[in-house]
Design a protein around this motif. Structure first.
Motif, PDB file in Angstrom:
ATOM      1  N   ALA A 130       0.862  -1.185   0.000  1.00 52.25           N
ATOM      2  CA  ALA A 130       0.000   0.000   0.000  1.00 52.25           C
ATOM      3  C   ALA A 130       0.892   1.227   0.000  1.00 52.25           C
ATOM      4  O   ALA A 130       1.894   1.275   0.708  1.00 52.25           O
ATOM      5  CB  ALA A 130      -0.908   0.008   1.220  1.00 52.25           C
ATOM      6  N   HIS A 131       0.531   2.178  -0.825  1.00 49.00           N
ATOM      7  CA  HIS A 131       1.213   3.468  -0.734  1.00 49.00           C
ATOM      8  C   HIS A 131       0.218   4.577  -1.034  1.00 49.00           C
ATOM      9  O   HIS A 131      -0.866   4.335  -1.528  1.00 49.00           O
ATOM     10  CB  HIS A 131       2.482   3.518  -1.599  1.00 49.00           C
ATOM     11  CG  HIS A 131       2.316   3.890  -3.022  1.00 49.00           C
ATOM     12  ND1 HIS A 131       2.033   2.983  -4.022  1.00 49.00           N
ATOM     13  CD2 HIS A 131       2.426   5.092  -3.639  1.00 49.00           C
ATOM     14  CE1 HIS A 131       1.978   3.604  -5.182  1.00 49.00           C
ATOM     15  NE2 HIS A 131       2.205   4.893  -4.984  1.00 49.00           N
ATOM     16  N   ASN A 132       0.613   5.761  -0.653  1.00 47.78           N
ATOM     17  CA  ASN A 132      -0.273   6.908  -0.812  1.00 47.78           C
ATOM     18  C   ASN A 132       0.246   7.847  -1.886  1.00 47.78           C
ATOM     19  O   ASN A 132       1.431   7.837  -2.213  1.00 47.78           O
ATOM     20  CB  ASN A 132      -0.409   7.656   0.528  1.00 47.78           C
ATOM     21  CG  ASN A 132       0.910   8.232   0.995  1.00 47.78           C
ATOM     22  OD1 ASN A 132       1.939   7.564   0.971  1.00 47.78           O
ATOM     23  ND2 ASN A 132       0.895   9.482   1.414  1.00 47.78           N
ATOM     24  N   HIS A 133      -0.681   8.624  -2.422  1.00 52.85           N
ATOM     25  CA  HIS A 133      -0.345   9.691  -3.359  1.00 52.85           C
ATOM     26  C   HIS A 133      -0.774  11.016  -2.725  1.00 52.85           C
ATOM     27  O   HIS A 133      -1.957  11.338  -2.708  1.00 52.85           O
ATOM     28  CB  HIS A 133      -1.072   9.499  -4.691  1.00 52.85           C
ATOM     29  CG  HIS A 133      -0.457   8.486  -5.589  1.00 52.85           C
ATOM     30  ND1 HIS A 133      -1.012   8.155  -6.803  1.00 52.85           N
ATOM     31  CD2 HIS A 133       0.666   7.734  -5.484  1.00 52.85           C
ATOM     32  CE1 HIS A 133      -0.265   7.239  -7.392  1.00 52.85           C
ATOM     33  NE2 HIS A 133       0.752   6.963  -6.609  1.00 52.85           N
ATOM     34  N   PRO A 134       0.158  11.783  -2.171  1.00 54.91           N
ATOM     35  CA  PRO A 134      -0.194  13.072  -1.571  1.00 54.91           C
ATOM     36  C   PRO A 134      -0.857  14.044  -2.544  1.00 54.91           C
ATOM     37  O   PRO A 134      -1.528  14.982  -2.123  1.00 54.91           O
ATOM     38  CB  PRO A 134       1.145  13.619  -1.070  1.00 54.91           C
ATOM     39  CG  PRO A 134       1.973  12.402  -0.843  1.00 54.91           C
ATOM     40  CD  PRO A 134       1.568  11.451  -1.940  1.00 54.91           C
ATOM     41  N   SER A 135      -0.712  13.818  -3.837  1.00 54.53           N
ATOM     42  CA  SER A 135      -1.338  14.686  -4.838  1.00 54.53           C
ATOM     43  C   SER A 135      -2.855  14.643  -4.752  1.00 54.53           C
ATOM     44  O   SER A 135      -3.539  15.537  -5.237  1.00 54.53           O
ATOM     45  CB  SER A 135      -0.920  14.252  -6.242  1.00 54.53           C
ATOM     46  OG  SER A 135      -1.482  12.976  -6.555  1.00 54.53           O
ATOM     47  N   GLY A 136      -3.400  13.575  -4.159  1.00 52.01           N
ATOM     48  CA  GLY A 136      -4.842  13.432  -4.048  1.00 52.01           C
ATOM     49  C   GLY A 136      -5.446  12.522  -5.095  1.00 52.01           C
ATOM     50  O   GLY A 136      -6.614  12.157  -5.013  1.00 52.01           O
ATOM     51  N   ASP A 137      -4.669  12.104  -6.091  1.00 55.91           N
ATOM     52  CA  ASP A 137      -5.160  11.245  -7.165  1.00 55.91           C
ATOM     53  C   ASP A 137      -4.575   9.840  -7.010  1.00 55.91           C
ATOM     54  O   ASP A 137      -3.357   9.666  -7.097  1.00 55.91           O
ATOM     55  CB  ASP A 137      -4.741  11.826  -8.512  1.00 55.91           C
ATOM     56  CG  ASP A 137      -5.239  11.022  -9.699  1.00 55.91           C
ATOM     57  OD1 ASP A 137      -5.953  10.010  -9.512  1.00 55.91           O
ATOM     58  OD2 ASP A 137      -4.904  11.402 -10.835  1.00 55.91           O
ATOM     59  N   PRO A 138      -5.423   8.819  -6.797  1.00 54.00           N
ATOM     60  CA  PRO A 138      -4.897   7.472  -6.589  1.00 54.00           C
ATOM     61  C   PRO A 138      -4.492   6.732  -7.862  1.00 54.00           C
ATOM     62  O   PRO A 138      -4.010   5.606  -7.793  1.00 54.00           O
ATOM     63  CB  PRO A 138      -6.065   6.748  -5.905  1.00 54.00           C
ATOM     64  CG  PRO A 138      -7.274   7.414  -6.449  1.00 54.00           C
ATOM     65  CD  PRO A 138      -6.871   8.871  -6.626  1.00 54.00           C
ATOM     66  N   LYS A 139      -4.662   7.345  -9.019  1.00 45.58           N
ATOM     67  CA  LYS A 139      -4.344   6.661 -10.278  1.00 45.58           C
ATOM     68  C   LYS A 139      -2.876   6.228 -10.281  1.00 45.58           C
ATOM     69  O   LYS A 139      -1.977   7.029 -10.039  1.00 45.58           O
ATOM     70  CB  LYS A 139      -4.611   7.584 -11.462  1.00 45.58           C
ATOM     71  CG  LYS A 139      -4.361   6.920 -12.789  1.00 45.58           C
ATOM     72  CD  LYS A 139      -4.661   7.860 -13.930  1.00 45.58           C
ATOM     73  CE  LYS A 139      -4.342   7.163 -15.253  1.00 45.58           C
ATOM     74  NZ  LYS A 139      -4.390   8.076 -16.367  1.00 45.58           N
ATOM     75  N   PRO A 140      -2.625   4.927 -10.588  1.00 49.21           N
ATOM     76  CA  PRO A 140      -1.244   4.449 -10.581  1.00 49.21           C
ATOM     77  C   PRO A 140      -0.441   5.003 -11.757  1.00 49.21           C
ATOM     78  O   PRO A 140      -0.951   5.150 -12.864  1.00 49.21           O
ATOM     79  CB  PRO A 140      -1.388   2.931 -10.696  1.00 49.21           C
ATOM     80  CG  PRO A 140      -2.713   2.716 -11.332  1.00 49.21           C
ATOM     81  CD  PRO A 140      -3.582   3.867 -10.911  1.00 49.21           C
ATOM     82  N   SER A 141       0.813   5.293 -11.485  1.00 45.74           N
ATOM     83  CA  SER A 141       1.723   5.699 -12.554  1.00 45.74           C
ATOM     84  C   SER A 141       2.265   4.443 -13.229  1.00 45.74           C
ATOM     85  O   SER A 141       2.119   3.332 -12.724  1.00 45.74           O
ATOM     86  CB  SER A 141       2.886   6.513 -11.978  1.00 45.74           C
ATOM     87  OG  SER A 141       3.702   5.669 -11.171  1.00 45.74           O
ATOM     88  N   ARG A 142       2.905   4.621 -14.369  1.00 47.85           N
ATOM     89  CA  ARG A 142       3.545   3.487 -15.035  1.00 47.85           C
ATOM     90  C   ARG A 142       4.584   2.845 -14.119  1.00 47.85           C
ATOM     91  O   ARG A 142       4.751   1.631 -14.094  1.00 47.85           O
ATOM     92  CB  ARG A 142       4.220   3.941 -16.329  1.00 47.85           C
ATOM     93  CG  ARG A 142       3.264   4.049 -17.464  1.00 47.85           C
ATOM     94  CD  ARG A 142       4.026   4.284 -18.738  1.00 47.85           C
ATOM     95  NE  ARG A 142       3.386   5.404 -19.410  1.00 47.85           N
ATOM     96  CZ  ARG A 142       3.808   5.967 -20.483  1.00 47.85           C
ATOM     97  NH1 ARG A 142       4.925   5.568 -21.041  1.00 47.85           N
ATOM     98  NH2 ARG A 142       3.150   6.952 -21.028  1.00 47.85           N
ATOM     99  N   GLU A 143       5.300   3.688 -13.377  1.00 49.56           N
ATOM    100  CA  GLU A 143       6.327   3.188 -12.461  1.00 49.56           C
ATOM    101  C   GLU A 143       5.693   2.393 -11.325  1.00 49.56           C
ATOM    102  O   GLU A 143       6.237   1.365 -10.903  1.00 49.56           O
ATOM    103  CB  GLU A 143       7.163   4.352 -11.926  1.00 49.56           C
ATOM    104  CG  GLU A 143       8.365   3.926 -11.142  1.00 49.56           C
ATOM    105  CD  GLU A 143       9.453   3.242 -11.992  1.00 49.56           C
ATOM    106  OE1 GLU A 143      10.480   2.892 -11.391  1.00 49.56           O
ATOM    107  OE2 GLU A 143       9.295   3.027 -13.202  1.00 49.56           O
ATOM    108  N   ASP A 144       4.541   2.836 -10.817  1.00 51.75           N
ATOM    109  CA  ASP A 144       3.818   2.069  -9.784  1.00 51.75           C
ATOM    110  C   ASP A 144       3.503   0.665 -10.290  1.00 51.75           C
ATOM    111  O   ASP A 144       3.715  -0.332  -9.600  1.00 51.75           O
ATOM    112  CB  ASP A 144       2.499   2.754  -9.394  1.00 51.75           C
ATOM    113  CG  ASP A 144       2.674   4.053  -8.637  1.00 51.75           C
ATOM    114  OD1 ASP A 144       3.739   4.258  -8.021  1.00 51.75           O
ATOM    115  OD2 ASP A 144       1.730   4.868  -8.664  1.00 51.75           O
TER     116      ASP A 144
END
Length: 194
Positions: A142-156
């Motif tokens: 589990a990890h968080n995105h402080p940006s507010g958007d949970p959409k995974p990045s390619r790197e995620d």
């Protein structure tokens, strides 16, 4: 609600609550804010910051106990609620690993990495090594995105697949990778990335 929770501290409860909600936007965000940020809003009211830390600890303890007392996969909503409360409002990215046994019971809940506002590097080798140390046969990342958007990045997605692949030869299964943010959460397994 926050005013009522702060009432035992003193007659300034309503004002403190208004300032905290005005700054952070919600009860959850006010409780999750780092003590230094709360202190900036409240000024010299150190006892209020200490009380907020106690409230947050109690809330997380209750959620964690409910979510993780039985098989973790038996109540995925409770686990997600716990992860959301614990991480969604954190100001920097964190990677948390839930290490599970063969019955999917929690062995260890550990924050393994704290990053910056937009990066928490994942080291598959270290995660698998730690899994072996604690005797885990399954993991939930589990990890968080402080940006507010949970959409995974390619790197995620890439790093999640690396962790899953690294564990396979050692019979360590990656059940899921959950990304939480203020606006919600996403399961990489449910989204088809695993």
């Amino acid at each position: 609600m926050l005013g009522e929770l702060l009432r035992p501290i003193g007659p300034g409860a309503a004002g403190w609550a208004d300032r905290l909600i005005g700054e952070f936007g919600s009860l959850g965000a006010a409780l999750a804010a780092p003590p230094a940020a709360q202190q900036r809003v409240l000024g010299e009211e150190q006892r209020v910051v200490a009380w907020l830390a106690t409230l947050r600890s109690a809330m997380l303890h209750a959620l964690r106990r409910e979510a993780l007392q039985g098989p973790v996969l038996g109540d995925s909503d409770a686990v997600t609620d716990y992860l959301f409360a614990a991480m969604a409002h954190e100001p920097v990215e964190q990677l948390r690993v839930l290490y599970l046994n063969t019955r999917n019971r929690l062995l260890l809940d550990e924050t393994v990495i704290e990053g910056s506002v937009n990066v928490a590097p994942i080291y598959p080798r270290e995660i698998v090594r730690r899994s072996l140390e604690v005797g885990a046969t399954a993991l939930i990342l589990a990890h968080n995105h402080p940006s507010g958007d949970p959409k995974p990045s390619r790197e995620d997605v890439r790093l999640t697949r690396l962790v899953a692949t690294a564990g396979e030869p050692l019979d360590i299964r990656l059940h899921d990778h959950v990304i939480v943010a203020r606006s919600g959460w996403i399961s990489l397994r449910a989204a088809g990335y695993l």
